[in-house]
Design an enzyme around this catalytic site. Sequence first.
Site, PDB file in Angstrom:
ATOM      1  N   HIS A  14      16.528  -0.764  12.629  1.00 58.34           N
ATOM      2  CA  HIS A  14      16.097  -2.148  12.793  1.00 58.34           C
ATOM      3  C   HIS A  14      17.287  -3.079  12.586  1.00 58.34           C
ATOM      4  CE1 HIS A  14      15.114  -3.580   8.396  1.00 58.34           C
ATOM      5  NE2 HIS A  14      16.268  -2.983   8.461  1.00 58.34           N
ATOM      6  N   CYS A  33      21.450  -5.600   6.556  1.00 56.55           N
ATOM      7  CA  CYS A  33      20.344  -5.498   7.512  1.00 56.55           C
ATOM      8  C   CYS A  33      20.547  -6.424   8.707  1.00 56.55           C
ATOM      9  CB  CYS A  33      19.006  -5.776   6.833  1.00 56.55           C
ATOM     10  SG  CYS A  33      18.370  -4.333   5.949  1.00 56.55           S
ATOM     11  N   HIS A  39      20.961  -0.492  12.352  1.00 53.58           N
ATOM     12  CA  HIS A  39      21.197   0.484  11.284  1.00 53.58           C
ATOM     13  C   HIS A  39      19.861   1.135  10.988  1.00 53.58           C
ATOM     14  CE1 HIS A  39      19.644  -3.018   9.255  1.00 53.58           C
ATOM     15  NE2 HIS A  39      19.172  -2.195   8.347  1.00 53.58           N
ATOM     16  N   HIS A  41      16.968   3.291   8.414  1.00 53.09           N
ATOM     17  CA  HIS A  41      16.432   3.527   7.071  1.00 53.09           C
ATOM     18  C   HIS A  41      15.585   4.798   7.108  1.00 53.09           C
ATOM     19  CE1 HIS A  41      17.581  -0.255   5.174  1.00 53.09           C
ATOM     20  NE2 HIS A  41      17.197  -0.883   6.272  1.00 53.09           N
ATOM     21  N   ASP A  79       8.663   6.728  14.199  1.00 52.70           N
ATOM     22  CA  ASP A  79       9.743   7.649  13.840  1.00 52.70           C
ATOM     23  C   ASP A  79      10.820   7.715  14.931  1.00 52.70           C
ATOM     24  OD1 ASP A  79      10.965   9.516  12.123  1.00 52.70           O
ATOM     25  OD2 ASP A  79      10.143  11.184  13.281  1.00 52.70           O
ATOM     26  N   HIS A  80      12.068   7.569  14.504  1.00 53.40           N
ATOM     27  CA  HIS A  80      13.228   7.593  15.402  1.00 53.40           C
ATOM     28  C   HIS A  80      13.183   6.487  16.465  1.00 53.40           C
ATOM     29  CE1 HIS A  80      13.927  11.323  13.351  1.00 53.40           C
ATOM     30  NE2 HIS A  80      15.130  11.402  13.898  1.00 53.40           N
ATOM     31  N   GLU A 125      11.686   1.317   1.691  1.00 50.40           N
ATOM     32  CA  GLU A 125      12.755   1.194   2.685  1.00 50.40           C
ATOM     33  C   GLU A 125      14.036   1.848   2.165  1.00 50.40           C
ATOM     34  OE1 GLU A 125      13.740  -2.394   5.514  1.00 50.40           O
ATOM     35  OE2 GLU A 125      14.923  -2.571   3.685  1.00 50.40           O
TER      36      GLU A 125
HETATM   37 NI    NI Z   1      17.674  -2.744   6.972  1.00 50.00          NI
END
Ligand code: NI
Length: 136
Positions: A14, A33, A39, A41, A79-80, A125
């Site tokens: 995200h 972020c 990037h 998580h 996911d992914h 997160e």
């Molecule tokens: Ni982040």
Amino acid sequence: MIYITRKEHFNAAHKLYNEAWSEEKNDTIFGKCANKNWHGHNYDLFVTVKGNINPDTGFVVNLKDLSSLITRDVTNILDHKNLNLDVKGMFAMPSTENVAIFIWNILFPKIKEMGAELHRIKLYETESNYVEYFGE
Ligand code: NI
């Protein structure tokens, strides 16, 4: 009334970035972020449901069924994925708060159909940061 929790996991990318702000302000508010090129998580998701025990099974819900539901309707969608770009209906700002509410809104009616009630979405997160949402 008894509470039971299923833990699931997903990885996603995200970016938290407010286009109305300068790059400096985004960096100040969102830190890493705000990275322009995304990037990831490693999210840990805890889904807690509550209800009465079924005397035939001793269960509130069958955790196998709950796990299948979460996999089918939540982790397969997230996911992914890039939460900003890939997820239909995702909020423009995929903060942990907004992702937790997104998951709640998917699961709440489906857990009702299973005869229990969604009590809490707890979403990590990072190891240090998590959100809890109780539907209000
Ligand atoms: Ni982040």
